[in-house]
Design a protein around this motif. Structure first.
Motif, mmCIF file in Angstrom:
data_model
loop_
_atom_site.group_PDB
_atom_site.id
_atom_site.type_symbol
_atom_site.label_atom_id
_atom_site.label_comp_id
_atom_site.label_asym_id
_atom_site.label_seq_id
_atom_site.Cartn_x
_atom_site.Cartn_y
_atom_site.Cartn_z
ATOM 1 N N ASP A 1 0.843 -1.181 0.000
ATOM 2 C CA ASP A 1 0.000 0.000 0.000
ATOM 3 C C ASP A 1 0.891 1.248 0.000
ATOM 4 O OD1 ASP A 1 -1.939 1.944 0.421
ATOM 5 O OD2 ASP A 1 -2.480 1.233 2.408
ATOM 6 N N PRO A 2 0.839 2.047 -1.062
ATOM 7 C CA PRO A 2 1.718 3.219 -1.144
ATOM 8 C C PRO A 2 1.424 4.277 -0.074
ATOM 9 C CG PRO A 2 0.255 3.102 -3.062
ATOM 10 C CD PRO A 2 0.039 1.860 -2.261
ATOM 11 N N PHE A 3 0.159 4.401 0.357
ATOM 12 C CA PHE A 3 -0.166 5.394 1.383
ATOM 13 C C PHE A 3 0.443 5.003 2.722
ATOM 14 C CE2 PHE A 3 -3.668 6.004 -1.682
ATOM 15 C CZ PHE A 3 -3.362 7.301 -2.037
ATOM 16 N N LEU A 4 0.383 3.725 3.045
ATOM 17 C CA LEU A 4 0.987 3.250 4.286
ATOM 18 C C LEU A 4 2.504 3.410 4.230
ATOM 19 C CD1 LEU A 4 0.714 1.896 7.036
ATOM 20 C CD2 LEU A 4 0.813 -0.319 5.871
ATOM 21 N N ALA A 5 3.093 3.066 3.098
ATOM 22 C CA ALA A 5 4.547 3.190 2.946
ATOM 23 C C ALA A 5 4.984 4.644 3.114
ATOM 24 C CB ALA A 5 4.983 2.657 1.588
ATOM 25 N N ARG A 6 4.269 5.566 2.488
ATOM 26 C CA ARG A 6 4.617 6.989 2.594
ATOM 27 C C ARG A 6 4.426 7.477 4.023
ATOM 28 N NH1 ARG A 6 7.910 10.799 0.898
ATOM 29 N NH2 ARG A 6 6.917 12.809 0.897
ATOM 30 N N ILE A 59 -0.380 14.388 6.671
ATOM 31 C CA ILE A 59 -1.524 14.963 5.951
ATOM 32 C C ILE A 59 -1.068 15.726 4.711
ATOM 33 C CG2 ILE A 59 -3.385 16.671 6.137
ATOM 34 C CD1 ILE A 59 -3.694 15.770 9.077
ATOM 35 N N SER A 60 0.158 16.216 4.729
ATOM 36 C CA SER A 60 0.707 16.931 3.569
ATOM 37 C C SER A 60 1.387 15.984 2.585
ATOM 38 C CB SER A 60 1.718 17.984 4.041
ATOM 39 O OG SER A 60 2.392 18.552 2.959
ATOM 40 N N SER A 61 2.274 15.134 3.073
ATOM 41 C CA SER A 61 3.114 14.343 2.164
ATOM 42 C C SER A 61 2.397 13.168 1.513
ATOM 43 C CB SER A 61 4.375 13.858 2.875
ATOM 44 O OG SER A 61 4.066 12.996 3.931
ATOM 45 N N VAL A 62 1.513 12.511 2.229
ATOM 46 C CA VAL A 62 0.809 11.362 1.636
ATOM 47 C C VAL A 62 -0.109 11.812 0.490
ATOM 48 C CG1 VAL A 62 -0.825 9.483 2.070
ATOM 49 C CG2 VAL A 62 1.061 9.887 3.665
ATOM 50 N N PRO A 63 -0.968 12.811 0.721
ATOM 51 C CA PRO A 63 -1.782 13.276 -0.416
ATOM 52 C C PRO A 63 -0.937 13.876 -1.538
ATOM 53 C CG PRO A 63 -2.761 14.012 1.619
ATOM 54 C CD PRO A 63 -1.416 13.439 1.963
ATOM 55 N N PHE A 64 0.140 14.578 -1.186
ATOM 56 C CA PHE A 64 0.991 15.146 -2.229
ATOM 57 C C PHE A 64 1.457 14.038 -3.170
ATOM 58 C CE2 PHE A 64 4.977 16.044 -4.257
ATOM 59 C CZ PHE A 64 4.780 17.308 -4.799
ATOM 60 N N SER A 65 1.971 12.962 -2.611
ATOM 61 C CA SER A 65 2.483 11.866 -3.434
ATOM 62 C C SER A 65 1.383 11.252 -4.293
ATOM 63 C CB SER A 65 3.111 10.782 -2.549
ATOM 64 O OG SER A 65 4.225 11.300 -1.872
ATOM 65 N N GLY A 66 0.219 11.021 -3.695
ATOM 66 C CA GLY A 66 -0.891 10.431 -4.442
ATOM 67 C C GLY A 66 -1.389 11.335 -5.553
ATOM 68 N N ILE A 67 -1.582 12.610 -5.221
ATOM 69 C CA ILE A 67 -2.056 13.576 -6.222
ATOM 70 C C ILE A 67 -1.019 13.724 -7.318
ATOM 71 C CG2 ILE A 67 -2.577 16.029 -6.611
ATOM 72 C CD1 ILE A 67 -3.655 16.032 -3.647
ATOM 73 N N TYR A 68 0.233 13.881 -6.911
ATOM 74 C CA TYR A 68 1.309 14.077 -7.879
ATOM 75 C C TYR A 68 1.375 12.910 -8.867
ATOM 76 C CZ TYR A 68 5.701 14.448 -10.188
ATOM 77 O OH TYR A 68 6.645 14.501 -11.177
ATOM 78 N N TYR A 69 1.471 11.700 -8.342
ATOM 79 C CA TYR A 69 1.641 10.539 -9.212
ATOM 80 C C TYR A 69 0.435 10.343 -10.130
ATOM 81 C CZ TYR A 69 2.961 5.989 -10.938
ATOM 82 O OH TYR A 69 3.287 4.941 -11.767
ATOM 83 N N ALA A 99 3.385 18.623 -10.075
ATOM 84 C CA ALA A 99 3.970 19.167 -8.841
ATOM 85 C C ALA A 99 3.294 20.467 -8.431
ATOM 86 C CB ALA A 99 5.466 19.394 -9.028
ATOM 87 N N LEU A 100 3.003 21.308 -9.390
ATOM 88 C CA LEU A 100 2.364 22.587 -9.077
ATOM 89 C C LEU A 100 0.983 22.371 -8.454
ATOM 90 C CD1 LEU A 100 2.582 25.664 -9.201
ATOM 91 C CD2 LEU A 100 1.482 25.553 -11.430
ATOM 92 N N ILE A 101 0.172 21.536 -9.071
ATOM 93 C CA ILE A 101 -1.188 21.281 -8.558
ATOM 94 C C ILE A 101 -1.136 20.594 -7.190
ATOM 95 C CG2 ILE A 101 -3.370 20.066 -8.977
ATOM 96 C CD1 ILE A 101 -2.816 22.506 -10.842
ATOM 97 N N ALA A 102 -0.303 19.572 -7.054
ATOM 98 C CA ALA A 102 -0.205 18.858 -5.779
ATOM 99 C C ALA A 102 0.302 19.778 -4.668
ATOM 100 C CB ALA A 102 0.708 17.640 -5.930
ATOM 101 N N THR A 103 1.204 20.674 -5.000
ATOM 102 C CA THR A 103 1.726 21.609 -4.003
ATOM 103 C C THR A 103 0.657 22.590 -3.552
ATOM 104 O OG1 THR A 103 3.949 21.399 -4.917
ATOM 105 C CG2 THR A 103 3.532 23.322 -3.540
#
Length: 180
Positions: A1-6, A59-69, A99-103
């Motif tokens: 699970d990528p969310f758990l890993a992040r 709350i910042s990094s997990v959604p960032f990674s998901g949205i970005y990818y 990156a812009l949108i996820a940020t």
């Protein structure tokens, strides 16, 4: 699970992030190295101090990674279908846009993370968010966003463009070796 890993990765690097944020903001004492700063933090605040802001960080990094990818791969697919550009251009455009949108979407949580790491209270993230917006207005959640946009976009462009180009080169070399 990528969310758990992040999430696990975020928790594991939290002590490094807290010390980095504190040193950036307050400065380090002359001739103090990372370990000395870490020890000082633990002595002053206990082990919990090393994990200050970990929830907003997740709350910042997990959604960032998901949205970005998600955006990156979607944009890559659309560009392959509709735009005749070299792969490197697709990588640059896709990674910059994603990156812009996820940020933008995760900026408020990143502000909370930084504030939680710098404050020495036990207030929870929601109370900090409420107090910050009440005192400074909603726009305070986007203070410092230009440097963060630049940093995240540059990181994404470099990482994903290099990754995709290396992957493409290896794939081509492998193809040549298989046909020889």
């Amino acid at each position: 699970d990528p969310f758990l890993a992040r999430s696990i990765a975020t928790v594991l690097v939290s002590p490094i992030t807290v010390v980095k944020t504190r040193v950036e903001y307050f400065g380090a004492m002359p001739r103090k190295n990372f370990i000395q700063c870490l020890n000082k933090l633990v002595k002053k605040e206990g082990i919990g101090g090393l994990y200050r802001g970990v929830v907003p960080n997740i709350i910042s990094s997990v959604p960032f990674s998901g949205i970005y990818y998600s955006l990156y791969t979607t944009m890559q697919g659309k560009m392959i279908e509709h735009v005749d550009q070299p792969p490197i251009v697709r990588n640059l455009v896709s990674s910059s846009f994603a990156a812009l949108i996820a940020t933008v979407l995760t900026q408020p949580a990143d502000i909370l993370r930084t504030q939680a790491q710098l404050e020495f209270t036990n207030a929870n993230a929601y109370r900090m968010l409420y107090n910050r917006c009440r005192q400074l207005g909603f726009q305070t959640l986007f203070i410092g966003s230009a440097p963060r946009f630049a940093k995240r976009t540059l990181q994404a462009v470099l990482v994903w463009t290099v990754y995709e180009e290396l992957f493409r080169i290896v794939r081509e070399k492998k193809s040549v070796l298989m046909t020889s």
